[in-house]
Design a protein around this motif. Structure first.
Motif, PDB file in Angstrom:
ATOM      1  N   MET A 280       0.977  -1.054   0.161  1.00 21.63           N
ATOM      2  CA  MET A 280      -0.130  -0.085   0.013  1.00 21.63           C
ATOM      3  C   MET A 280       0.875   1.407   0.122  1.00 21.63           C
ATOM      4  N   VAL A 281       0.366   2.123  -0.476  1.00 21.69           N
ATOM      5  CA  VAL A 281       1.073   3.486  -0.605  1.00 21.69           C
ATOM      6  C   VAL A 281       0.353   4.717  -0.129  1.00 21.69           C
ATOM      7  N   GLY A 282       0.806   5.632   0.527  1.00 21.54           N
ATOM      8  CA  GLY A 282       0.450   6.790   1.036  1.00 21.54           C
ATOM      9  C   GLY A 282      -0.635   6.532   2.340  1.00 21.54           C
ATOM     10  N   GLN A 283      -1.279   7.639   2.236  1.00 21.94           N
ATOM     11  CA  GLN A 283      -2.318   7.338   3.439  1.00 21.94           C
ATOM     12  C   GLN A 283      -2.065   6.991   4.767  1.00 21.94           C
ATOM     13  N   LEU A 284      -0.916   7.745   5.161  1.00 19.02           N
ATOM     14  CA  LEU A 284      -0.240   7.414   6.236  1.00 19.02           C
ATOM     15  C   LEU A 284      -1.105   7.358   7.526  1.00 19.02           C
ATOM     16  N   MET A 285      -1.901   8.370   7.636  1.00 25.78           N
ATOM     17  CA  MET A 285      -2.609   8.664   8.873  1.00 25.78           C
ATOM     18  C   MET A 285      -3.614   7.839   8.945  1.00 25.78           C
ATOM     19  N   ALA A 286      -4.463   7.456   7.858  1.00 34.37           N
ATOM     20  CA  ALA A 286      -5.537   6.558   7.909  1.00 34.37           C
ATOM     21  C   ALA A 286      -5.195   5.173   8.073  1.00 34.37           C
ATOM     22  N   ARG A 287      -3.894   4.936   7.648  1.00 33.61           N
ATOM     23  CA  ARG A 287      -3.473   3.511   7.911  1.00 33.61           C
ATOM     24  C   ARG A 287      -3.109   3.291   9.384  1.00 33.61           C
ATOM     25  N   ARG A 288      -2.499   4.170   9.763  1.00 28.18           N
ATOM     26  CA  ARG A 288      -1.803   4.097  11.305  1.00 28.18           C
ATOM     27  C   ARG A 288      -3.190   4.188  12.069  1.00 28.18           C
ATOM     28  N   GLY A 289      -4.271   4.885  11.680  1.00 29.28           N
ATOM     29  CA  GLY A 289      -5.486   4.692  12.575  1.00 29.28           C
ATOM     30  C   GLY A 289      -6.022   3.335  12.408  1.00 29.28           C
ATOM     31  N   ALA A 290      -5.995   2.854  11.078  1.00 28.94           N
ATOM     32  CA  ALA A 290      -6.379   1.347  10.865  1.00 28.94           C
ATOM     33  C   ALA A 290      -5.730   0.543  11.949  1.00 28.94           C
TER      34      ALA A 290
ATOM     35  N   ALA B 268     -18.351   1.022  15.946  1.00 25.59           N
ATOM     36  CA  ALA B 268     -18.620   1.277  14.324  1.00 25.59           C
ATOM     37  C   ALA B 268     -17.057   2.127  14.060  1.00 25.59           C
ATOM     38  N   ILE B 269     -16.998   1.994  12.850  1.00 25.19           N
ATOM     39  CA  ILE B 269     -15.817   2.877  12.363  1.00 25.19           C
ATOM     40  C   ILE B 269     -16.217   3.370  10.955  1.00 25.19           C
ATOM     41  N   LEU B 270     -15.998   4.497  10.687  1.00 25.27           N
ATOM     42  CA  LEU B 270     -16.307   5.180   9.504  1.00 25.27           C
ATOM     43  C   LEU B 270     -15.166   5.634   8.858  1.00 25.27           C
ATOM     44  N   LEU B 271     -14.965   5.164   7.608  1.00 26.68           N
ATOM     45  CA  LEU B 271     -13.778   5.673   6.560  1.00 26.68           C
ATOM     46  C   LEU B 271     -14.289   6.519   5.827  1.00 26.68           C
ATOM     47  N   ALA B 272     -13.899   7.812   5.939  1.00 31.25           N
ATOM     48  CA  ALA B 272     -14.438   8.975   4.966  1.00 31.25           C
ATOM     49  C   ALA B 272     -13.673   9.513   4.374  1.00 31.25           C
TER      50      ALA B 272
ATOM     51  N   ALA C 284      -9.625   0.101   0.023  1.00 33.52           N
ATOM     52  CA  ALA C 284      -8.269  -0.473  -0.026  1.00 33.52           C
ATOM     53  C   ALA C 284      -7.899  -0.903   1.295  1.00 33.52           C
ATOM     54  N   ILE C 285      -8.061  -0.085   2.308  1.00 38.31           N
ATOM     55  CA  ILE C 285      -7.856  -0.138   3.497  1.00 38.31           C
ATOM     56  C   ILE C 285      -8.534  -1.184   4.378  1.00 38.31           C
ATOM     57  N   ALA C 286      -9.921  -1.046   4.081  1.00 38.91           N
ATOM     58  CA  ALA C 286     -10.725  -2.127   4.815  1.00 38.91           C
ATOM     59  C   ALA C 286     -10.205  -3.403   4.365  1.00 38.91           C
ATOM     60  N   MET C 287      -9.995  -3.539   2.829  1.00 38.87           N
ATOM     61  CA  MET C 287      -9.568  -5.011   2.378  1.00 38.87           C
ATOM     62  C   MET C 287      -8.215  -5.617   3.306  1.00 38.87           C
TER      63      MET C 287
ATOM     64  N   PHE D  68     -18.047  -5.005   6.692  1.00 39.55           N
ATOM     65  CA  PHE D  68     -17.756  -4.021   6.077  1.00 39.55           C
ATOM     66  C   PHE D  68     -18.735  -3.384   5.397  1.00 39.55           C
ATOM     67  N   ILE D  69     -19.222  -2.237   5.200  1.00 33.75           N
ATOM     68  CA  ILE D  69     -20.177  -1.926   4.519  1.00 33.75           C
ATOM     69  C   ILE D  69     -19.850  -0.678   3.601  1.00 33.75           C
ATOM     70  N   ASP D  70     -19.474  -0.917   2.399  1.00 31.76           N
ATOM     71  CA  ASP D  70     -19.154  -0.007   1.497  1.00 31.76           C
ATOM     72  C   ASP D  70     -20.521   0.932   1.065  1.00 31.76           C
ATOM     73  N   GLU D  71     -19.989   2.226   0.403  1.00 34.22           N
ATOM     74  CA  GLU D  71     -20.955   3.081   0.204  1.00 34.22           C
ATOM     75  C   GLU D  71     -22.288   3.109   1.064  1.00 34.22           C
ATOM     76  N   VAL D  72     -21.665   3.524   2.411  1.00 33.11           N
ATOM     77  CA  VAL D  72     -22.888   3.286   3.416  1.00 33.11           C
ATOM     78  C   VAL D  72     -24.058   4.471   3.355  1.00 33.11           C
ATOM     79  N   HIS D  73     -23.693   5.660   2.582  1.00 35.16           N
ATOM     80  CA  HIS D  73     -24.951   6.679   2.463  1.00 35.16           C
ATOM     81  C   HIS D  73     -25.919   5.857   1.638  1.00 35.16           C
ATOM     82  N   MET D  74     -25.698   4.633   1.205  1.00 30.87           N
ATOM     83  CA  MET D  74     -26.891   4.188   0.450  1.00 30.87           C
ATOM     84  C   MET D  74     -28.021   3.699   1.290  1.00 30.87           C
ATOM     85  N   LEU D  75     -27.634   3.245   2.578  1.00 34.13           N
ATOM     86  CA  LEU D  75     -28.680   2.788   3.555  1.00 34.13           C
ATOM     87  C   LEU D  75     -29.636   4.021   3.771  1.00 34.13           C
ATOM     88  N   ASP D  76     -30.651   3.635   4.070  1.00 27.93           N
ATOM     89  CA  ASP D  76     -31.943   4.681   4.643  1.00 27.93           C
ATOM     90  C   ASP D  76     -31.998   4.624   5.998  1.00 27.93           C
TER      91      ASP D  76
END
Lengths: 412, 200
Positions: A1-11, A27-31, A40-43, A252-260
């Motif tokens: 994986m490349v870059g996204q250091l902060m998010a990866r550290r969080g993960a 719950a965790i939200l990746l935004a 990619a981070i979730a995978m 893992f729920i991708d595209e979570v804004h699609m939930l109502d």
């Protein structure tokens, strides 16, 4: 994986917490913007958790099915992500094959008779074989000198490798041939085995109308809540007696804004359950309307649910990281790219989007192959850049020529 | 476990006694839900058969396991199981006499000088053959229950008619415990024999 250091550290921190079993029910939200590596981070997290932790991945829109209600789909997804580790003692025969002998009737049809001689360093026993076991042994290509285990209850055969004492039988052996010691002691041993099944699998097997075959066809339909209650009670009982352990997994729920709104309030309650999995959601929306209402909310998620979540932001990639990703992608696609072409592509990725640049790799390599060269040059990239529009240019094009398209008179 | 704790478990067990076929059949229902059946010879008051009801991890019955006495004849369901020992493999039966614990291993055709029987560190009596044909760890449950370890001096064995007979002289503690259990059983009045008894 490349870059996204902060998010990866969080993960990474979150992973530690999951392994310690600390954040079940949160719950965790990746935004982040589109194409910043949320999925990619979730995978990556899923891979890091290992095969023993259940990981279910779904897209937000998957719950809208005509066969199932939304909450049923969500419940199933949640229960798919909770594992039950069951300990069981089974009798296992473990030994080195001395001889395997199968007698077929002369006519070719009828019952086969077989004998299998197994030994350990201390003893030797002859076993009679049933028809099915003979077929299994044939299929596994078991021969004299192999060390095998047979699970007596299920009849499962496992080849551990070849015995060291037989290492000189053949001049050449395949690279994947494993040599093992001949087992010691008694041939039949009691061994504790551990399997992990998900709650959903137990549900399906126990819902009378479908039976376990539904597990393979995937057509499980709705499962009655009574069945689930019974299973919950049974699993709790097992847990008390030390026969089983609960392994909270990850949903893992991708595209979570699609939930109502209904799904969100259902999730709210489901997260409070003591056997809830860790829910990771990903979204690329900013402040937007919550589906099913007229209210606007950050990420399209109601505030009360947002409040329960740990939010991990992802930021757009820097130029250097983009170049690195494109390089990896080129290797993945077996495509050699000239240095200046890569620089141009990186530029494109920076100005348009990473996904568009990745599309161009494939197309450019096809164009270069037409020229019968192996390396993609800067001309190829230029050519495909002119051939295929990115999203920005497409929008601009439409704005300019909108008048010439069909039905435009109604738009005004 | 000590001999006291085992006696205490027997004391707290629910005991049903039944006399049938010239044998005193005793059913023990222990406090932890386990079940045991013993059959005593009426004349000698020696256990001729002892069975335990076995359940698997999920509470399903898998039948009675014979600890002492002749094992039940095995069904021939090779097509269902796929694999089973050939009919001439050695098998073990345990017996109890007044003074000894005794194991008989049948179907052992090898000459008598190949066998060695030792008391091992892991609380088993281990049978070995120098020709590497047979090996068995025998658990001595009678001793295990009262917290004793097998001792080498008490073991003797002989081989005849394809059978290896191992005898273990009972230690004094075991004799005492057996006496106490017997006197406890004899306190119970045998119930009427019916054909559908729950015992065996």
């Amino acid at each position: 994986m490349v870059g996204q250091l902060m998010a990866r550290r969080g993960a990474g921190v979150i992973l530690e917490m999951i392994k310690d079993g600390k954040i079940a029910g949160r719950a965790i939200l990746l935004a982040g913007q589109p194409g910043t590596g949320k999925t990619a981070i979730a995978m990556g997290m899923a891979q890091n958790l290992g095969i023993d932790t259940p990981f279910t991945s779904m897209a937000g829109s998957e719950i809208y099915s005509l066969e199932m209600s939304k909450t049923e789909a969500l419940t199933q997804a949640i229960r798919k992500s909770i594992g039950v580790r069951i300990k069981e003692e089974t009798e296992i025969i473990e030994g080195e094959v001395v001889e395997i002998q199968v007698d077929r009737p002369a006519t070719g049809v009828g019952v086969k008779v077989g004998k299998l001689t197994l030994k350990t360093t201390e003893m030797e026993t002859i076993y009679d074989l049933g028809n099915k076991m003979i077929d299994c042994l044939m299929k596994e290509k078991v021969q004299a000198g192999d060390v095998i285990t047979i699970d007596k209850a299920t009849g499962k055969i496992n080849r551990l490798g070849r015995s060291f004492t037989r290492a000189r039988d053949y001049d050449a052996t395949g690279s994947q041939t494993r040599f093992v010691q001949c087992p010691e002691g008694e041939l039949q041993k009691r061994k504790e085995v551990v399997h992990t099944v998900t709650l959903h699998e137990i549900d399906v097997i126990n819902s009378r109308t479908h039976g376990f075959l539904a597990l393979f066809s995937g057509d499980t339909g709705e499962i009655k809540s009574e069945v689930r209650d019974q299973i919950n009670a049974k699993v709790a009982e097992w847990r008390e007696e030390g026969k089983a352990e609960i392994v909270p997994g990850v949903l893992f729920i991708d595209e979570v804004h699609m939930l109502d709104i209904e799904c969100f309030s259902f999730l709210n309650r489901a997260l409070e359950n003591e056997m809830a999995p860790v829910v990771i959601m990903a979204t690329n929306r900013g402040i937007t309307r919550i589906r099913g209402t007229n209210y606007k909310s950050p990420h399209g998620i109601p505030i009360d649910l947002l409040d329960r979540m740990i939010i991990v932001p992802t930021s757009p990639y820097q130029e250097k990281e983009l170049k690195e990703i494109l390089k990896i992608r080129c290797e993945e696609e077996d495509c050699e790219m000239a240095d200046d072409a890569l620089t141009v592509l990186t530029r494109i990725a920076l100005e348009t989007s990473l996904r568009y640049a990745i599309q161009l790799i494939t197309t450019a390599s096809l164009v270069s192959r037409r020229r019968k060269t192996t390396e993609v040059s800067i001309e190829d990239v230029k050519r495909v850049y002119s051939l295929f529009l990115d999203e920005n240019r497409s929008t601009q094009f439409l704005k300019e020529y909108q008048d010439d398209f069909m039905f435009n008179e109604f738009c005004k | 476990m000590t001999s006291e704790s085992w006696l205490k478990i027997i004391q707290n067990a629910k005991i049903t006694v039944l006399i049938e076929d010239g044998k005193r059949k005793v059913h023990f229902l222990f406090e932890n839900g386990k079940e045991m059946v013993e059959e005593y010879n009426m004349d000698t008051n020696v256990v001729v058969r002892r069975l335990w009801k076995k359940k698997n991890n999920f509470g399903t019955d898998i039948g009675w396991i014979v600890e002492i006495g002749e094992p039940e004849p095995k069904e021939n369901n090779i097509e269902k199981d796929g694999i089973q020992e050939s009919s001439n493999t050695p098998f073990v039966t345990q017996r109890i006499t007044k003074t000894c614990l005794e194991w008989r291993i049948r179907n052992l055709p090898y000459p008598s000088n190949v066998y060695s029987v030792t008391a091992e560190e892991d609380n088993t009596i281990t049978v070995r053959t120098s020709n590497k044909k047979y090996f068995k760890k025998l658990k001595v449950l009678d001793l295990e229950r009262i917290g004793l370890k097998p001792e080498q001096e008490r073991i003797s064995f002989k081989h005849q008619y394809n059978t290896l007979i191992i005898t273990y002289k009972k230690p004094l503690e075991l004799l005492n415990v057996e006496k106490k259990i017997l006197s406890r059983i004899l306190q119970f009045k045998p119930i009427e024999s019916t054909n559908q008894c729950p015992v065996s």
